[in-house]
Design a protein around this motif. Structure first.
Motif, short mmCIF file in Angstrom:
data_model
loop_
_atom_site.label_atom_id
_atom_site.label_comp_id
_atom_site.label_asym_id
_atom_site.label_seq_id
_atom_site.Cartn_x
_atom_site.Cartn_y
_atom_site.Cartn_z
N LEU A 98 -44.29 -1.61 5.06
CA LEU A 98 -43.05 -1.87 4.32
C LEU A 98 -41.87 -1.96 5.28
CD1 LEU A 98 -41.49 -2.08 1.64
CD2 LEU A 98 -41.47 0.43 1.55
N LYS A 99 -41.10 -3.05 5.15
CA LYS A 99 -39.94 -3.26 6.01
C LYS A 99 -38.70 -3.53 5.16
CE LYS A 99 -42.66 -5.32 9.77
NZ LYS A 99 -42.87 -6.52 10.63
N PHE A 100 -37.63 -2.80 5.45
CA PHE A 100 -36.36 -3.03 4.78
C PHE A 100 -35.41 -3.76 5.74
CE2 PHE A 100 -38.08 0.61 2.44
CZ PHE A 100 -37.91 0.18 1.13
N ASN A 101 -34.83 -4.84 5.27
CA ASN A 101 -33.93 -5.64 6.08
C ASN A 101 -32.56 -5.75 5.42
OD1 ASN A 101 -36.19 -6.50 7.87
ND2 ASN A 101 -36.85 -7.56 6.02
N LYS A 102 -31.52 -5.82 6.26
CA LYS A 102 -30.17 -5.98 5.72
C LYS A 102 -29.85 -7.47 5.55
CE LYS A 102 -28.31 -1.72 7.75
NZ LYS A 102 -27.27 -1.14 8.65
N ILE A 103 -29.20 -7.78 4.45
CA ILE A 103 -28.84 -9.18 4.15
C ILE A 103 -27.33 -9.31 4.04
CG2 ILE A 103 -28.96 -11.03 2.44
CD1 ILE A 103 -31.63 -10.04 1.60
N ASN A 104 -26.77 -10.26 4.79
CA ASN A 104 -25.36 -10.58 4.66
C ASN A 104 -25.25 -11.71 3.62
OD1 ASN A 104 -22.78 -11.91 5.06
ND2 ASN A 104 -22.60 -10.75 6.96
N LEU A 105 -24.73 -11.40 2.45
CA LEU A 105 -24.70 -12.36 1.35
C LEU A 105 -23.85 -13.58 1.67
CD1 LEU A 105 -24.47 -10.05 -1.81
CD2 LEU A 105 -26.48 -11.19 -0.84
N LYS A 106 -22.78 -13.38 2.45
CA LYS A 106 -21.93 -14.52 2.80
C LYS A 106 -22.69 -15.50 3.69
CE LYS A 106 -17.62 -14.13 3.79
NZ LYS A 106 -16.34 -13.77 4.43
N ILE A 107 -23.45 -14.96 4.64
CA ILE A 107 -24.23 -15.83 5.51
C ILE A 107 -25.35 -16.51 4.73
CG2 ILE A 107 -25.85 -15.84 7.45
CD1 ILE A 107 -24.09 -13.81 8.82
N ARG A 108 -25.98 -15.78 3.81
CA ARG A 108 -27.05 -16.39 3.00
C ARG A 108 -26.51 -17.53 2.15
NH1 ARG A 108 -30.58 -12.81 -1.13
NH2 ARG A 108 -28.70 -12.98 -2.41
N GLU A 109 -25.33 -17.31 1.57
CA GLU A 109 -24.70 -18.36 0.76
C GLU A 109 -24.36 -19.56 1.63
OE1 GLU A 109 -21.42 -20.75 -0.69
OE2 GLU A 109 -21.24 -19.29 0.96
N GLN A 110 -23.89 -19.30 2.85
CA GLN A 110 -23.56 -20.37 3.78
C GLN A 110 -24.80 -21.16 4.16
OE1 GLN A 110 -22.49 -19.21 7.80
NE2 GLN A 110 -20.95 -20.84 7.93
N GLU A 111 -25.88 -20.48 4.48
CA GLU A 111 -27.12 -21.15 4.85
C GLU A 111 -27.66 -22.00 3.71
OE1 GLU A 111 -28.86 -18.02 8.19
OE2 GLU A 111 -29.51 -17.87 6.10
N ASN A 112 -27.51 -21.50 2.48
CA ASN A 112 -27.96 -22.27 1.32
C ASN A 112 -27.15 -23.56 1.17
OD1 ASN A 112 -29.90 -20.38 0.65
ND2 ASN A 112 -28.59 -19.30 -0.80
N ARG A 113 -25.82 -23.47 1.41
CA ARG A 113 -24.96 -24.65 1.30
C ARG A 113 -25.30 -25.67 2.37
NH1 ARG A 113 -20.32 -23.95 2.85
NH2 ARG A 113 -20.07 -21.71 3.14
N TRP A 114 -25.62 -25.20 3.56
CA TRP A 114 -25.90 -26.08 4.68
C TRP A 114 -27.31 -26.66 4.66
CZ3 TRP A 114 -23.33 -27.33 9.49
CH2 TRP A 114 -21.98 -26.93 9.53
N GLY A 115 -28.15 -26.18 3.76
CA GLY A 115 -29.55 -26.58 3.76
C GLY A 115 -29.78 -28.07 3.77
N ARG A 116 -29.21 -28.79 2.79
CA ARG A 116 -29.40 -30.23 2.69
C ARG A 116 -28.73 -30.95 3.86
NH1 ARG A 116 -32.08 -34.63 2.22
NH2 ARG A 116 -31.10 -36.36 1.09
#
Length: 359
Positions: A254-272
């Protein structure tokens, strides 16, 4: 008998338009017949009522037809006038790629439509690999046709950066999952569903879960992503542990990782946007690109492009600048700005010997 008309200024303009735009013979003849037919019908209806208005009807009819022709030519894109070509040339190359279907999907669909049993993929470089299902006899029978079909799709887009490799898809017995492996996959899916349901029930919608198996030992690998802004992190960890204990007695990591929501949202926008850059640069030989990666952490968003040119090449900096400018023109277009918003970004172009060649 059809009435003969003298050439007017508008007629002469239409003839010039006809020559400039290189109409196809069949299209031209069909359109000409409809034009003459419509004009004669209108003249026949109006001749007895308003003889004086006849010439105006003819002019208005020609004008209306001219507008329809011009509009049809523009949206039809069957052929391009010099003026239209100039407009098209001002559209950044990657913006055109943005509005085309992924080349891998396009090739796969074309092959399926023509009845071939194939699967398409890549090993990460500029090579498109097409695996043909079926017997050896079927493979030998369709191999050349499959390759030519894929090349036709590439040529239709003027893509010269990819090579096509057609191979037989060999499914070996040892590649088939054993009953034990299937059971482990089922166990992983069961744990995944249970975790997702429990987290959703407690409104932990931003927590991510990923359950898989480790090939070597077969243990379950469970990754849990917890937002850095989450105040109930310890409660989430306890909840996850309880679900796993309840759902399986199999060994797990089991591994717990920290997520930066702002960066995740940015990566999602940049995907296409990023997939378009990859598709566009890989598709043309002139860019000599064979590698791409990106990182949004730490900021700013950074794009790393690898080329096949040596840093000792006297044209290396010129190529590096060309690649950078192609990307920058795309990112600075009004269309893409709406997606990436005001995000800062960097573009780094590397030579094959890992030297930066854009400055």
């Amino acid at each position: 008998m059809k009435k003969q008309y003298e050439d007017t200024d508008l007629d002469i303009s239409l003839k010039k338009l006809n020559a400039d735009l290189m109409w196809k013979t069949k299209q031209k003849q069909e359109l000409k017949k409809r034009i003459i037919s419509d004009i004669e019908k209108l003249e026949s209806q109006e001749r007895n009522k308003h003889p004086i208005k006849l010439s105006w009807i003819r002019k208005l009819t020609y004008s209306g037809i001219a507008l329809v022709i011009l509009f049809s030519l523009f949206i039809g894109a069957a052929f391009i006038s010099p003026a239209m070509a100039e407009v098209m040339s001002k559209i950044p190359y990657l913006n055109k790629v943005l509005h085309t279907k992924d080349i891998f999907i396009s090739i796969q669909e074309r092959l399926e439509n023509e009845g071939y049993k194939t699967r398409i993929g890549t090993n990460g470089d500029n090579k498109i690999e097409i695996r043909v299902d079926g017997s050896e006899e079927y493979f030998q029978d369709v191999r050349k046709d499959v390759e030519e079909t894929a090349l036709e799709v590439l040529r239709s887009r003027e893509y010269d950066g990819y090579t096509i490799k057609v191979i037989k898809n060999k499914v070996m017995d040892e590649e088939k999952p054993s009953p034990e492996t299937i059971k482990k996959y089922e166990e992983a899916s069961k744990v995944q569903r249970a975790l997702d349901q429990e987290l959703k029930k407690h409104n932990y919608h931003d927590v991510t879960t990923q359950v898989g198996t480790l090939n070597n030992s077969g243990d379950l690998i469970i990754n849990i992503g917890i937002p850095t802004t989450e105040k109930d992190a310890e409660n989430i960890k306890e909840l996850v542990q309880n679900v796993i204990t309840k759902e399986t007695d199999q060994k797990y990591t089991l591994k717990f990782n920290k997520i930066n929501l702002k960066i995740r949202e940015q990566e999602n926008r940049w995907g296409r946007v990023i997939s378009t850059i990859i598709d566009g640069l890989y598709s043309k030989k002139e860019y000599q690109v064979n590698g791409f990666s990106f990182s949004a952490h730490p900021q700013p968003m950074t794009l790393y492009i690898k080329t096949t040119i040596s840093s000792s090449n006297p044209d290396s900096k010129q190529l590096g600048s060309k690649v950078e400018n192609t990307i920058r023109d795309f990112l600075e277009s009004e269309e893409v700005k709406k997606t990436i918003k005001d995000d800062e970004y960097k573009i780094i172009v590397y030579s094959k010997d890992k030297q930066q060649i854009n400055y």
